[in-house]
Design a protein around this motif. Structure first.
Motif, short mmCIF file in Angstrom:
data_model
loop_
_atom_site.label_atom_id
_atom_site.label_comp_id
_atom_site.label_asym_id
_atom_site.label_seq_id
_atom_site.Cartn_x
_atom_site.Cartn_y
_atom_site.Cartn_z
N TYR A 263 0.85 -1.21 0.00
CA TYR A 263 0.00 0.00 0.00
C TYR A 263 0.87 1.25 0.00
CZ TYR A 263 -3.56 -3.25 1.87
OH TYR A 263 -4.39 -4.31 2.09
N ARG A 264 1.94 1.20 0.80
CA ARG A 264 2.81 2.37 0.91
C ARG A 264 3.46 2.69 -0.43
NH1 ARG A 264 7.74 3.80 1.21
NH2 ARG A 264 8.58 1.69 1.02
N ILE A 265 4.02 1.64 -1.06
CA ILE A 265 4.75 1.85 -2.32
C ILE A 265 3.81 2.37 -3.41
CG2 ILE A 265 6.03 0.69 -4.18
CD1 ILE A 265 7.09 -1.27 -1.97
N PHE A 266 2.67 1.72 -3.57
CA PHE A 266 1.75 2.15 -4.63
C PHE A 266 1.04 3.45 -4.25
CE2 PHE A 266 2.33 -2.27 -5.97
CZ PHE A 266 2.65 -2.05 -7.30
N GLY A 267 0.87 3.66 -2.96
CA GLY A 267 0.27 4.92 -2.51
C GLY A 267 1.10 6.11 -2.95
N GLN A 268 2.42 5.96 -2.86
CA GLN A 268 3.31 7.05 -3.29
C GLN A 268 3.18 7.32 -4.78
OE1 GLN A 268 7.19 5.72 -2.14
NE2 GLN A 268 7.18 6.97 -0.28
N MET A 269 2.78 6.27 -5.54
CA MET A 269 2.63 6.45 -6.99
C MET A 269 1.20 6.82 -7.35
SD MET A 269 5.16 3.60 -8.65
CE MET A 269 5.01 2.16 -7.63
N GLY A 270 0.39 7.15 -6.36
CA GLY A 270 -0.95 7.66 -6.63
C GLY A 270 -2.04 6.61 -6.74
N PHE A 271 -1.74 5.39 -6.27
CA PHE A 271 -2.77 4.34 -6.32
C PHE A 271 -3.56 4.32 -5.01
CE2 PHE A 271 0.11 3.05 -9.59
CZ PHE A 271 -0.62 2.29 -10.50
N GLN A 272 -4.90 4.26 -5.14
CA GLN A 272 -5.75 4.19 -3.95
C GLN A 272 -6.19 2.75 -3.74
OE1 GLN A 272 -8.75 7.14 -5.05
NE2 GLN A 272 -8.02 8.35 -3.32
N VAL A 273 -6.43 2.40 -2.46
CA VAL A 273 -6.92 1.04 -2.16
C VAL A 273 -8.42 1.00 -2.43
CG1 VAL A 273 -7.28 -0.67 -0.35
CG2 VAL A 273 -5.12 0.58 -0.47
N TYR A 274 -8.84 0.00 -3.17
CA TYR A 274 -10.26 -0.17 -3.48
C TYR A 274 -10.69 -1.56 -3.01
CZ TYR A 274 -14.62 0.00 -6.16
OH TYR A 274 -15.94 0.01 -6.53
N ASP A 275 -11.76 -1.59 -2.20
CA ASP A 275 -12.24 -2.87 -1.65
C ASP A 275 -13.29 -3.48 -2.55
OD1 ASP A 275 -11.08 -3.86 0.66
OD2 ASP A 275 -11.97 -2.25 1.88
N ALA A 276 -13.12 -4.74 -2.88
CA ALA A 276 -14.12 -5.43 -3.71
C ALA A 276 -14.53 -6.72 -3.02
CB ALA A 276 -13.53 -5.70 -5.08
N PRO A 277 -15.72 -7.24 -3.35
CA PRO A 277 -16.24 -8.40 -2.59
C PRO A 277 -15.47 -9.70 -2.83
CG PRO A 277 -17.83 -7.67 -4.26
CD PRO A 277 -16.69 -6.72 -4.32
N GLU A 278 -15.49 -10.56 -1.78
CA GLU A 278 -14.86 -11.88 -1.91
C GLU A 278 -15.83 -12.88 -2.50
OE1 GLU A 278 -13.16 -13.23 1.84
OE2 GLU A 278 -12.32 -11.23 2.15
N VAL A 279 -17.12 -12.68 -2.22
CA VAL A 279 -18.13 -13.53 -2.85
C VAL A 279 -18.56 -12.82 -4.13
CG1 VAL A 279 -20.39 -14.63 -2.61
CG2 VAL A 279 -18.88 -14.41 -0.61
N GLU A 280 -18.37 -13.48 -5.23
CA GLU A 280 -18.54 -12.85 -6.53
C GLU A 280 -19.57 -13.59 -7.37
OE1 GLU A 280 -18.24 -10.43 -8.13
OE2 GLU A 280 -16.48 -9.27 -7.50
N THR A 281 -19.92 -12.95 -8.44
CA THR A 281 -20.74 -13.67 -9.43
C THR A 281 -19.81 -14.24 -10.48
OG1 THR A 281 -21.01 -11.66 -10.70
CG2 THR A 281 -22.72 -12.16 -9.08
N ASP A 282 -20.28 -15.27 -11.12
CA ASP A 282 -19.56 -15.87 -12.25
C ASP A 282 -19.29 -14.79 -13.30
OD1 ASP A 282 -19.70 -17.31 -15.01
OD2 ASP A 282 -19.21 -18.88 -13.56
N GLU A 283 -20.28 -13.90 -13.46
CA GLU A 283 -20.17 -12.84 -14.45
C GLU A 283 -18.96 -11.93 -14.19
OE1 GLU A 283 -23.29 -9.99 -14.13
OE2 GLU A 283 -23.08 -9.27 -16.20
N TYR A 284 -18.79 -11.50 -12.94
CA TYR A 284 -17.66 -10.60 -12.63
C TYR A 284 -16.34 -11.35 -12.61
CZ TYR A 284 -20.03 -6.21 -11.61
OH TYR A 284 -20.70 -5.02 -11.71
N ASN A 285 -16.37 -12.56 -12.04
CA ASN A 285 -15.11 -13.29 -11.89
C ASN A 285 -14.56 -13.77 -13.24
OD1 ASN A 285 -13.43 -14.53 -9.48
ND2 ASN A 285 -13.51 -16.12 -11.05
N PHE A 286 -15.48 -14.06 -14.16
CA PHE A 286 -15.04 -14.62 -15.45
C PHE A 286 -15.52 -13.83 -16.66
CE2 PHE A 286 -15.07 -18.53 -12.71
CZ PHE A 286 -13.70 -18.75 -12.72
#
Ligand code: DAH
Length: 345
Positions: free
Chosen positions: A121-144
């Motif tokens: 997080y620290r390394i990418f944070g310095q390069m302007g990347f934000q942490v984005y939370d996404a679900p662990e339980v997914e649909t087939d549609e999103y996962n594939f």
């Protein structure tokens, strides 16, 4: 009369000596009944007053009363001394020695995965990347599907999936579906995000694979983003994570959601590229997969692929921890053996 006075004097001596011997509360109480109680020696003497000639009674009575009062106050002193001694004995038996050194507090430690995640997080944070939370339980549609892996596509074999009893609902096999969530939330704004989290694969658990593990996905979408940007970001990441002067190798590869795709190796942290057991004598360690976001995926995310480009990458923090700390078995991470947790990270 002399007899009685002598007797009293004798009792005084005797009582004083006996009291000095009393060292417990019980002994002092026994002493009280022996001398001052209803059947005590001094009480007995006082009972005989009536038998004395009248002129002697006041002297003997006064002497006896004085003696009684005196002994009572001596008893009080003695009992206070006994109580004090009892407190001191109890304190020294179970008491606190404030001069002893303190007991060391056991200090908690970050789990190696958490430590690596925070570093990421620290390394990418310095390069302007934000942490984005996404679900662990997914649909087939999103996962594939939205990642350009349609039903029946042979690439699905790359991920052994845990299905739920609800049709179409699965445990995500990688963090890549988070790309679609992030894009759909922000399109058409440019984005730079990392998506960390747990992934699940229905695999045999071995030294190299667990059923649950972490990934960190990276995604940048905008105008005029090129493969050079991807290279620059990854080289900077590898130098900060593994140390200055690291060499990176980009090998062409295939992922349905990126085109072109690469796998990225870092020169072996342990042998410096000479070849050892850890790098299987190749001198290189694979750390991540990456590529330019496939136009199909950009479109599914809500971006016009004629105008926007992007790059993406996916890495395994446990694998990075293994390379960095020389851990040879991924199963150590989630077996909760404190000997491992205390030593690593
Ligand atoms: N999702 C891939 C996997 O789990 C890793 C990956 C490869 C992610 C390439 C990416 C990528 O974003 O561009 O094996």
């Amino acid at each position: 009369m002399d007899d009685v006075l002598e007797r009293l004097e004798q009792l005084r001596k005797e009582a004083e000596e006996a009291l000095a011997q009393a060292s417990t509360r019980e002994e002092s109480e026994a002493w009280y009944s022996r001398y001052l109680g209803r059947k005590g020696a001094i009480t007995q003497v006082m009972r005989t007053l009536g038998k004395l000639p009248p002129e002697l009674r006041p002297v003997v009575g006064r002497t006896a009363n004085q003696l009684k009062a005196q002994l009572e106050s001596l008893l009080k002193e003695r009992q206070e001394a006994i109580a004090q001694a009892e407190i001191e004995a109890a304190l020294s038996a179970e008491g606190v020695d404030v001069t002893l050194p303190g007991r060391p507090q056991s200090v908690g430690k970050l789990h190696p995965t958490t430590a690596i995640l925070r570093e990421i997080y620290r390394i990418f944070g310095q390069m302007g990347f934000q942490v984005y939370d996404a679900p662990e339980v997914e649909t087939d549609e999103y996962n594939f599907e939205l990642l350009n892996i349609p039903e029946g596509h042979p690439a699905r074999d790359m991920w052994d999936t845990f299905y739920t009893t609800t049709p179409g609902l699965i445990l995500r096999t990688h963090t890549s579906p988070g790309q679609i969530h992030a894009m759909r939330e922000y399109a058409p704004e440019p984005i730079r995000v990392i998506l960390p989290g747990k992934c699940y694969r229905h695999e045999d658990v071995t030294a190299r694979s667990e059923m649950m593990f972490y990934q960190v996905e990276g995604l940048a979408v905008g105008e005029r983003i090129t493969f050079s940007d991807l290279k620059g970001v990854l080289v900077s990441f590898a130098e900060q994570m593994f140390g200055e002067g690291r060499r990176l190798r980009f090998r062409k590869s295939y992922f349905p959601f990126t085109e072109p795709s690469v796998e990225v190796d870092v020169d072996c942290v342990l042998c410096g590229g000479k070849g050892c057991r850890v790098c299987k004598y190749t001198g290189w360690l694979e750390i991540l997969g990456a590529g330019m976001v496939n136009p199909v995926v950009l479109k599914n995310g809500g971006y016009d692929p004629a105008r926007y480009t992007g790059f993406a990458f996916g890495m395994g923090p446990e694998r990075i921890a293994m390379l960095k700390y020389g851990i040879d078995d991924i199963r150590y991470f989630y077996t909760n053996d404190v000997r491992f947790l205390e030593r690593v990270g």
